[in-house]
Scaffold this motif. Structure first.
Motif, PDB file in Angstrom:
ATOM      1  N   MET A   1       0.887  -1.205  -0.097  1.00  0.00           N
ATOM      2  CA  MET A   1       0.064   0.013  -0.090  1.00  0.00           C
ATOM      3  C   MET A   1       0.951   1.353  -0.018  1.00  0.00           C
ATOM      4  O   MET A   1       1.967   1.312   0.522  1.00  0.00           O
ATOM      5  CB  MET A   1      -0.898   0.076   1.203  1.00  0.00           C
ATOM      6  N   SER A   2       0.197   2.227  -0.756  1.00  0.00           N
ATOM      7  CA  SER A   2       1.293   3.403  -0.780  1.00  0.00           C
ATOM      8  C   SER A   2       0.822   4.498   0.258  1.00  0.00           C
ATOM      9  O   SER A   2      -0.525   4.477   0.493  1.00  0.00           O
ATOM     10  CB  SER A   2       0.959   4.132  -2.246  1.00  0.00           C
ATOM     11  N   HIS A   3       1.662   5.264   0.878  1.00  0.00           N
ATOM     12  CA  HIS A   3       1.303   5.982   2.086  1.00  0.00           C
ATOM     13  C   HIS A   3       1.832   7.651   1.592  1.00  0.00           C
ATOM     14  O   HIS A   3       2.734   7.788   1.019  1.00  0.00           O
ATOM     15  CB  HIS A   3       2.111   5.588   3.165  1.00  0.00           C
ATOM     16  N   ARG A   4       0.783   8.454   1.911  1.00  0.00           N
ATOM     17  CA  ARG A   4       1.006   9.838   1.558  1.00  0.00           C
ATOM     18  C   ARG A   4       0.563  10.670   2.827  1.00  0.00           C
ATOM     19  O   ARG A   4      -0.644  10.242   3.368  1.00  0.00           O
ATOM     20  CB  ARG A   4       0.129  10.217   0.058  1.00  0.00           C
ATOM     21  N   GLU A   5       1.030  11.767   3.006  1.00  0.00           N
ATOM     22  CA  GLU A   5       0.310  12.740   3.966  1.00  0.00           C
ATOM     23  C   GLU A   5      -0.238  13.692   3.251  1.00  0.00           C
ATOM     24  O   GLU A   5       0.232  14.518   2.363  1.00  0.00           O
ATOM     25  CB  GLU A   5       1.278  13.154   4.705  1.00  0.00           C
ATOM     26  N   LEU A   6      -1.643  14.080   3.386  1.00  0.00           N
ATOM     27  CA  LEU A   6      -2.489  14.777   2.854  1.00  0.00           C
ATOM     28  C   LEU A   6      -3.367  15.591   3.805  1.00  0.00           C
ATOM     29  O   LEU A   6      -3.367  15.214   4.890  1.00  0.00           O
ATOM     30  CB  LEU A   6      -3.543  14.448   1.591  1.00  0.00           C
ATOM     31  N   TYR A   7      -3.955  16.896   3.436  1.00  0.00           N
ATOM     32  CA  TYR A   7      -5.071  17.497   4.402  1.00  0.00           C
ATOM     33  C   TYR A   7      -6.252  16.515   4.252  1.00  0.00           C
ATOM     34  O   TYR A   7      -6.794  16.329   3.277  1.00  0.00           O
ATOM     35  CB  TYR A   7      -5.136  18.735   3.803  1.00  0.00           C
ATOM     36  N   CYS A   8      -6.811  16.251   5.318  1.00  0.00           N
ATOM     37  CA  CYS A   8      -8.041  15.566   5.518  1.00  0.00           C
ATOM     38  C   CYS A   8      -9.155  16.742   6.013  1.00  0.00           C
ATOM     39  O   CYS A   8      -8.753  17.464   7.083  1.00  0.00           O
ATOM     40  CB  CYS A   8      -7.911  14.570   6.542  1.00  0.00           C
ATOM     41  N   ASP A   9     -10.169  16.709   5.442  1.00  0.00           N
ATOM     42  CA  ASP A   9     -11.130  17.673   5.635  1.00  0.00           C
ATOM     43  C   ASP A   9     -11.898  17.290   6.874  1.00  0.00           C
ATOM     44  O   ASP A   9     -12.352  17.876   7.702  1.00  0.00           O
ATOM     45  CB  ASP A   9     -12.398  17.850   4.621  1.00  0.00           C
ATOM     46  N   VAL A  10     -12.026  15.883   7.266  1.00  0.00           N
ATOM     47  CA  VAL A  10     -12.766  15.400   8.300  1.00  0.00           C
ATOM     48  C   VAL A  10     -11.811  15.757   9.479  1.00  0.00           C
ATOM     49  O   VAL A  10     -12.624  16.024  10.553  1.00  0.00           O
ATOM     50  CB  VAL A  10     -13.223  13.856   8.064  1.00  0.00           C
ATOM     51  N   CYS A  11     -10.712  15.327   9.632  1.00  0.00           N
ATOM     52  CA  CYS A  11      -9.683  15.418  10.658  1.00  0.00           C
ATOM     53  C   CYS A  11      -9.270  16.973  10.735  1.00  0.00           C
ATOM     54  O   CYS A  11      -8.850  17.234  11.805  1.00  0.00           O
ATOM     55  CB  CYS A  11      -8.671  14.524  10.567  1.00  0.00           C
ATOM     56  N   GLU A  12      -9.367  17.807   9.797  1.00  0.00           N
ATOM     57  CA  GLU A  12      -9.144  19.097  10.083  1.00  0.00           C
ATOM     58  C   GLU A  12      -7.762  19.276   9.985  1.00  0.00           C
ATOM     59  O   GLU A  12      -7.177  20.231  10.773  1.00  0.00           O
ATOM     60  CB  GLU A  12      -9.814  19.851  10.650  1.00  0.00           C
ATOM     61  N   GLY A  13      -6.888  18.348   9.293  1.00  0.00           N
ATOM     62  CA  GLY A  13      -5.505  18.573   9.692  1.00  0.00           C
ATOM     63  C   GLY A  13      -4.864  17.621   8.815  1.00  0.00           C
ATOM     64  O   GLY A  13      -5.365  16.912   7.968  1.00  0.00           O
ATOM     65  N   VAL A  14      -3.405  17.628   8.736  1.00  0.00           N
ATOM     66  CA  VAL A  14      -2.650  16.724   7.909  1.00  0.00           C
ATOM     67  C   VAL A  14      -2.559  15.240   8.423  1.00  0.00           C
ATOM     68  O   VAL A  14      -2.454  15.364   9.695  1.00  0.00           O
ATOM     69  CB  VAL A  14      -1.243  17.114   7.530  1.00  0.00           C
ATOM     70  N   ALA A  15      -3.158  14.215   7.788  1.00  0.00           N
ATOM     71  CA  ALA A  15      -2.972  12.817   8.221  1.00  0.00           C
ATOM     72  C   ALA A  15      -2.457  11.947   6.859  1.00  0.00           C
ATOM     73  O   ALA A  15      -2.462  12.338   5.799  1.00  0.00           O
ATOM     74  CB  ALA A  15      -4.646  12.653   8.321  1.00  0.00           C
ATOM     75  N   PRO A  16      -1.971  10.853   7.431  1.00  0.00           N
ATOM     76  CA  PRO A  16      -1.610   9.942   6.397  1.00  0.00           C
ATOM     77  C   PRO A  16      -2.717   9.364   5.524  1.00  0.00           C
ATOM     78  O   PRO A  16      -3.681   8.749   6.258  1.00  0.00           O
ATOM     79  CB  PRO A  16      -0.874   8.823   7.529  1.00  0.00           C
ATOM     80  N   PHE A  17      -2.604   8.988   4.489  1.00  0.00           N
ATOM     81  CA  PHE A  17      -3.249   8.427   3.411  1.00  0.00           C
ATOM     82  C   PHE A  17      -2.800   7.192   2.976  1.00  0.00           C
ATOM     83  O   PHE A  17      -1.741   7.448   2.830  1.00  0.00           O
ATOM     84  CB  PHE A  17      -3.933   9.611   2.529  1.00  0.00           C
ATOM     85  N   GLU A  18      -3.630   6.541   2.722  1.00  0.00           N
ATOM     86  CA  GLU A  18      -2.994   5.303   1.909  1.00  0.00           C
ATOM     87  C   GLU A  18      -3.899   4.656   0.737  1.00  0.00           C
ATOM     88  O   GLU A  18      -5.245   4.989   0.666  1.00  0.00           O
ATOM     89  CB  GLU A  18      -2.680   3.803   3.138  1.00  0.00           C
ATOM     90  N   ALA A  19      -3.521   3.966  -0.296  1.00  0.00           N
ATOM     91  CA  ALA A  19      -4.136   3.409  -1.275  1.00  0.00           C
ATOM     92  C   ALA A  19      -4.694   2.221  -0.988  1.00  0.00           C
ATOM     93  O   ALA A  19      -3.885   1.337  -0.635  1.00  0.00           O
ATOM     94  CB  ALA A  19      -3.560   3.370  -2.528  1.00  0.00           C
ATOM     95  N   PRO A  20      -6.157   1.711  -0.950  1.00  0.00           N
ATOM     96  CA  PRO A  20      -6.464   0.507  -0.755  1.00  0.00           C
ATOM     97  C   PRO A  20      -6.135  -0.552  -1.817  1.00  0.00           C
ATOM     98  O   PRO A  20      -5.692   0.060  -2.910  1.00  0.00           O
ATOM     99  CB  PRO A  20      -8.015   0.859  -0.604  1.00  0.00           C
ATOM    100  N   PRO A  21      -6.213  -1.720  -1.536  1.00  0.00           N
ATOM    101  CA  PRO A  21      -5.919  -2.685  -2.707  1.00  0.00           C
ATOM    102  C   PRO A  21      -6.870  -2.239  -3.994  1.00  0.00           C
ATOM    103  O   PRO A  21      -8.218  -2.186  -3.743  1.00  0.00           O
ATOM    104  CB  PRO A  21      -6.551  -3.914  -2.139  1.00  0.00           C
ATOM    105  N   CYS A  22      -6.269  -2.097  -5.045  1.00  0.00           N
ATOM    106  CA  CYS A  22      -7.032  -1.502  -6.248  1.00  0.00           C
ATOM    107  C   CYS A  22      -7.637  -2.688  -7.360  1.00  0.00           C
ATOM    108  O   CYS A  22      -6.654  -3.388  -7.465  1.00  0.00           O
ATOM    109  CB  CYS A  22      -6.080  -0.445  -7.153  1.00  0.00           C
ATOM    110  N   VAL A  23      -8.708  -2.508  -7.483  1.00  0.00           N
ATOM    111  CA  VAL A  23      -9.314  -3.737  -8.123  1.00  0.00           C
ATOM    112  C   VAL A  23      -9.347  -3.557  -9.665  1.00  0.00           C
ATOM    113  O   VAL A  23      -9.665  -4.403 -10.393  1.00  0.00           O
ATOM    114  CB  VAL A  23     -10.740  -4.059  -7.900  1.00  0.00           C
ATOM    115  N   ASP A  24      -8.997  -2.128  -9.813  1.00  0.00           N
ATOM    116  CA  ASP A  24      -8.960  -1.762 -11.177  1.00  0.00           C
ATOM    117  C   ASP A  24      -7.455  -1.983 -11.869  1.00  0.00           C
ATOM    118  O   ASP A  24      -7.121  -1.623 -13.111  1.00  0.00           O
ATOM    119  CB  ASP A  24      -9.137  -0.316 -11.547  1.00  0.00           C
TER     120      ASP A  24
END
Length: 67
Positions: A1-24
């Motif tokens: 899984m790929s990890h990136r830090e982006l701004y999250c609107d729900v958390c209202e701050g920078v949080a780590p994001f990851e790509a889920p297993p991609c079926v495409d």
């Protein structure tokens, strides 16, 4: 899984994001990302736009003025 830090609107701050297993079949380049803190999903979309070019005559006039 790929990890990136982006701004999250729900958390209202920078949080780590990851790509889920991609079926495409995108692999780590999947445009879908999920916040690891709250689970909010985002889609990263890219597009190609044509770049307008100056007409040949106008480009020479601009160059002469600048010199």
């Amino acid at each position: 899984m790929s990890h990136r830090e982006l701004y999250c609107d729900v958390c209202e701050g920078v949080a780590p994001f990851e790509a889920p297993p991609c079926v495409d079949g995108h692999g780590i380049d999947c445009p879908e990302l999920v916040c690891t803190d709250c689970g909010a999903a985002v889609m990263i979309a890219t597009f190609i736009a044509p770049v307008p070019r100056l007409a040949e005559g106008r480009r020479h006039r601009l160059a002469r003025r600048a010199a």
